[in-house]
Design an enzyme around this catalytic site. Structure first.
Site, PDB file in Angstrom:
ATOM      1  CG  MET A 113       8.286  -2.200  -3.985  1.00 48.92           C
ATOM      2  SD  MET A 113       6.717  -2.641  -3.201  1.00 48.92           S
ATOM      3  CE  MET A 113       6.745  -4.406  -3.298  1.00 48.92           C
ATOM      4  N   GLY A 114       5.644   0.098  -6.903  1.00 45.97           N
ATOM      5  CA  GLY A 114       5.178   1.218  -7.726  1.00 45.97           C
ATOM      6  C   GLY A 114       4.459   0.769  -8.983  1.00 45.97           C
ATOM      7  CG  PHE A 115       5.520  -1.058 -11.930  1.00 45.11           C
ATOM      8  CD1 PHE A 115       5.254  -0.558 -13.201  1.00 45.11           C
ATOM      9  CD2 PHE A 115       6.726  -0.727 -11.322  1.00 45.11           C
ATOM     10  CE1 PHE A 115       6.176   0.232 -13.858  1.00 45.11           C
ATOM     11  CE2 PHE A 115       7.655   0.074 -11.977  1.00 45.11           C
ATOM     12  CZ  PHE A 115       7.382   0.550 -13.251  1.00 45.11           C
ATOM     13  CG  HIS A 175      -4.264   0.250  -8.205  1.00 47.33           C
ATOM     14  ND1 HIS A 175      -5.601   0.124  -7.930  1.00 47.33           N
ATOM     15  CD2 HIS A 175      -3.782   1.208  -7.377  1.00 47.33           C
ATOM     16  CE1 HIS A 175      -5.908   0.979  -6.961  1.00 47.33           C
ATOM     17  NE2 HIS A 175      -4.838   1.647  -6.612  1.00 47.33           N
ATOM     18  CE  LYS A 212       2.835  -9.542  -6.632  1.00 47.69           C
ATOM     19  NZ  LYS A 212       1.978  -9.741  -5.489  1.00 47.69           N
ATOM     20  CG  ASP A 216       2.768   4.606  -3.884  1.00 48.23           C
ATOM     21  OD1 ASP A 216       2.503   5.720  -3.418  1.00 48.23           O
ATOM     22  OD2 ASP A 216       2.252   3.552  -3.479  1.00 48.23           O
ATOM     23  CG  HIS A 225      -2.068   0.872   1.239  1.00 49.01           C
ATOM     24  ND1 HIS A 225      -2.445   1.652   0.176  1.00 49.01           N
ATOM     25  CD2 HIS A 225      -2.942   1.201   2.254  1.00 49.01           C
ATOM     26  CE1 HIS A 225      -3.479   2.413   0.516  1.00 49.01           C
ATOM     27  NE2 HIS A 225      -3.793   2.159   1.769  1.00 49.01           N
TER      28      HIS A 225
HETATM   29  N1  ACO Z   1       5.370  -6.711  -9.760  1.00 47.66           N
HETATM   30  C1  ACO Z   1       5.365  -7.932 -10.313  1.00 47.66           C
HETATM   31  N2  ACO Z   1       4.258  -8.619 -10.568  1.00 47.66           N
HETATM   32  C2  ACO Z   1       3.090  -8.040 -10.260  1.00 47.66           C
HETATM   33  C3  ACO Z   1       3.014  -6.774  -9.687  1.00 47.66           C
HETATM   34  C4  ACO Z   1       4.207  -6.093  -9.440  1.00 47.66           C
HETATM   35  N3  ACO Z   1       4.212  -4.887  -8.882  1.00 47.66           N
HETATM   36  N4  ACO Z   1       1.732  -6.456  -9.476  1.00 47.66           N
HETATM   37  C5  ACO Z   1       1.011  -7.491  -9.900  1.00 47.66           C
HETATM   38  N5  ACO Z   1       1.833  -8.463 -10.369  1.00 47.66           N
HETATM   39  C6  ACO Z   1       1.444  -9.747 -10.918  1.00 47.66           C
HETATM   40  C7  ACO Z   1       1.256 -10.755  -9.807  1.00 47.66           C
HETATM   41  O1  ACO Z   1       2.450 -11.440  -9.549  1.00 47.66           O
HETATM   42  C8  ACO Z   1       0.199 -11.639 -10.395  1.00 47.66           C
HETATM   43  O2  ACO Z   1       0.788 -12.496 -11.336  1.00 47.66           O
HETATM   44  P1  ACO Z   1       0.343 -14.034 -11.419  1.00 47.66           P
HETATM   45  O3  ACO Z   1      -1.104 -14.003 -11.820  1.00 47.66           O
HETATM   46  O4  ACO Z   1       1.255 -14.581 -12.446  1.00 47.66           O
HETATM   47  O5  ACO Z   1       0.547 -14.598 -10.065  1.00 47.66           O
HETATM   48  C9  ACO Z   1      -0.687 -10.677 -11.169  1.00 47.66           C
HETATM   49  O6  ACO Z   1       0.160  -9.586 -11.521  1.00 47.66           O
HETATM   50  C10 ACO Z   1      -1.865 -10.169 -10.361  1.00 47.66           C
HETATM   51  O7  ACO Z   1      -1.354  -9.549  -9.210  1.00 47.66           O
HETATM   52  P2  ACO Z   1      -2.014  -9.588  -7.785  1.00 47.66           P
HETATM   53  O8  ACO Z   1      -0.949  -9.455  -6.739  1.00 47.66           O
HETATM   54  O9  ACO Z   1      -2.940 -10.742  -7.663  1.00 47.66           O
HETATM   55  O10 ACO Z   1      -2.867  -8.297  -7.845  1.00 47.66           O
HETATM   56  P3  ACO Z   1      -3.479  -7.602  -6.620  1.00 47.66           P
HETATM   57  O11 ACO Z   1      -4.638  -6.858  -7.122  1.00 47.66           O
HETATM   58  O12 ACO Z   1      -3.717  -8.502  -5.486  1.00 47.66           O
HETATM   59  O13 ACO Z   1      -2.274  -6.646  -6.144  1.00 47.66           O
HETATM   60  C11 ACO Z   1      -0.910  -4.857  -5.676  1.00 47.66           C
HETATM   61  C12 ACO Z   1      -2.231  -5.305  -6.311  1.00 47.66           C
HETATM   62  C13 ACO Z   1      -0.809  -5.377  -4.233  1.00 47.66           C
HETATM   63  C14 ACO Z   1      -0.888  -3.346  -5.637  1.00 47.66           C
HETATM   64  C15 ACO Z   1       0.257  -5.416  -6.523  1.00 47.66           C
HETATM   65  O14 ACO Z   1       0.147  -4.937  -7.842  1.00 47.66           O
HETATM   66  C16 ACO Z   1       1.605  -5.085  -5.946  1.00 47.66           C
HETATM   67  O15 ACO Z   1       2.087  -5.785  -5.054  1.00 47.66           O
HETATM   68  N6  ACO Z   1       2.245  -3.953  -6.410  1.00 47.66           N
HETATM   69  C17 ACO Z   1       3.490  -3.513  -5.843  1.00 47.66           C
HETATM   70  C18 ACO Z   1       3.253  -2.695  -4.582  1.00 47.66           C
HETATM   71  C19 ACO Z   1       2.696  -1.317  -4.890  1.00 47.66           C
HETATM   72  O16 ACO Z   1       3.177  -0.629  -5.773  1.00 47.66           O
HETATM   73  N7  ACO Z   1       1.686  -0.915  -4.092  1.00 47.66           N
HETATM   74  C20 ACO Z   1       1.068   0.414  -4.247  1.00 47.66           C
HETATM   75  C21 ACO Z   1      -0.409   0.294  -4.514  1.00 47.66           C
HETATM   76  S1  ACO Z   1      -1.121   1.836  -4.998  1.00 47.66           S
HETATM   77  C22 ACO Z   1      -1.065   2.878  -3.694  1.00 47.66           C
HETATM   78  O17 ACO Z   1      -1.031   2.506  -2.547  1.00 47.66           O
HETATM   79  C23 ACO Z   1      -1.036   4.397  -4.027  1.00 47.66           C
END
Ligand code: ACO
Length: 376
Positions: free
Chosen positions: A261-263, A265, A259, A316, A226
């Protein structure tokens, strides 16, 4: 796993809200009906805070009264400073901010004497108190971490963002920097039922007070999935170092199942509606500070991520390097998010109170069958 289980509450609608609308299909975000891009361009953060709390943009008189109230509440009580001073210098600024808000709650005599005061007026007044004091708390957190001498007193001749920067850096930077900062505050202010806002609503649903709701929300925001992502983005960019290393770094990181970071949603799957506005502010800062290398690195990772995974940046991603260029320590990026999101959180606290139902979901038990305690 049972089909009834909605892991992470994904896709579950838990309530109505009139505060903001996130529309991933049109890639738009409205605060009380107004597009956030227009608010960022036309309004100050104070006007946006007023809008979120009251439902309408302020008239000139309403804004003047709001600003007077905000400016009058900026000073930190000695007890809050003493509480912060009792923490180790190594304490993370998010922990400092969370503690300081909790201390403000403990200092509120009304809360200790009469809990029936927990209504909209009480909440609004206390929300203003927290909004106005957060810049002093964040500034104090960064200055003591840097051992930057005494806290800088607020200036009541300055608007919210200019005063914030003055307290952190001891001077007011050029207008382009103040404007970019103010834009980030508006973009971070509100985003419907995200994890920290939902946390605040859960706490409020028990009829707990607004300080408790905000303290809990700060805890939820701290996590790197988050709000903690804006800090994590800067660590990633520092780790990569330069644009020519972005692709190789990303391949390695993805191979390690990291994961990025910054990518990504939970709601937006084709890009975050706030990114173009924040990216424009980042480009202004890049030009101002003559740091083309920063935008080259930004674009290199963005393009590589799009090519490898088709995943777009969230807010972010541009705000991390923007705060870095402004001169903030990486560890205070998420506290800056707190200072903005306090408006959205508290608007939701008031909305929750206006039509409250205790939030208490169910779970499917998958532990051991009933059994006897030895000797029973
Ligand atoms: N890097 C790599 N892979 C990713 C990322 C990422 N940042 N985000 C999503 N994916 C992939 C997942 O690995 C998953 O792949 P899979 O189906 O092969 O397993 C697929 O995309 C779906 O991702 P989920 O994690 O299921 O999506 P969810 O909706 O639960 O997660 C989240 C959203 C938590 C924001 C995620 O994208 C993430 O961890 N991002 C990085 C942290 C981040 O930037 N957070 C900021 C959020 S916005 C804010 O607070 C202003």
């Amino acid at each position: 796993m049972s089909d009834d289980i909605k892991k992470g509450l994904a896709g579950v609608i838990v309530d109505e809200t009139a505060i903001s609308k996130v529309n991933p299909e049109t890639n738009s975000l409205l605060y009380r009906g107004y597009p956030v891009q227009q608010l960022a361009a036309q309004c100050t953060f104070e006007e946006v805070a007023y809008l979120l709390w009251h439902g309408e943009l302020p008239t000139d008189d309403q804004l003047a009264e709001f600003e007077d109230h905000e400016r009058a509440n900026r000073h930190l009580d000695r007890v809050v400073k003493d509480a912060i001073d009792a923490l180790p210098l190594t304490a993370h600024p998010m922990d400092v901010v969370r503690t300081a808000i909790s201390v403000l709650g403990a200092l509120d005599e009304t809360l200790s004497s009469d809990r029936t005061w927990i209504d909209r007026d009480f909440t609004l007044q206390r929300s203003m108190r927290m909004l106005a004091k957060l810049p002093a708390i964040v500034a104090y957190a960064q200055r003591r971490r840097r051992r930057d001498g005494n806290p800088v007193e607020p200036r009541d001749d300055l608007g919210y963002s200019a005063n914030f920067l003055h307290m952190v850096f001891g001077e007011v930077p050029e207008k382009v920097v103040v404007d970019a900062f103010d834009t980030s505050m508006t973009l971070y202010a509100e985003h419907s039922f995200n994890a920290s806002t939902f946390t605040a609503r859960v706490i409020t649903s028990t009829l707990s007070d607004v300080y408790s709701a905000v303290t809990g929300a700060i805890g939820a925001l701290k996590g790197p999935l988050h709000g903690g992502a804006n800090e994590a983005v800067m660590h990633v960019l520092a780790e990569i170092g330069s644009a020519d290393r972005a692709e190789a770094w990303l391949d390695q990181a993805l191979a390690e199942k990291r994961k990025i970071m910054g990518f990504g949603h939970r709601v937006y799957k084709n890009g975050d509606s706030r990114v173009p506005t924040m990216r424009a502010s980042l480009e202004t800062l890049v030009a101002h500070y003559d740091r083309a290398d920063m935008i080259e690195l930004y674009e290199a990772l963005e393009q590589a991520m799009d090519a490898r995974k088709g995943i777009k940046p969230n807010l972010d991603y541009p705000s991390g390097p923007a705060y870095h260029l402004m001169g903030f320590d990486t560890e205070v990026f998420t506290p800056l998010f707190v200072a903005a999101r306090i408006t959205g959180w508290t608007a939701h606290v008031m909305e929750q109170l206006s039509a409250n139902a205790l939030i208490r979901p169910l779970s499917v038990y998958n532990g051991p069958d009933e059994r006897r305690v030895p000797g029973a």
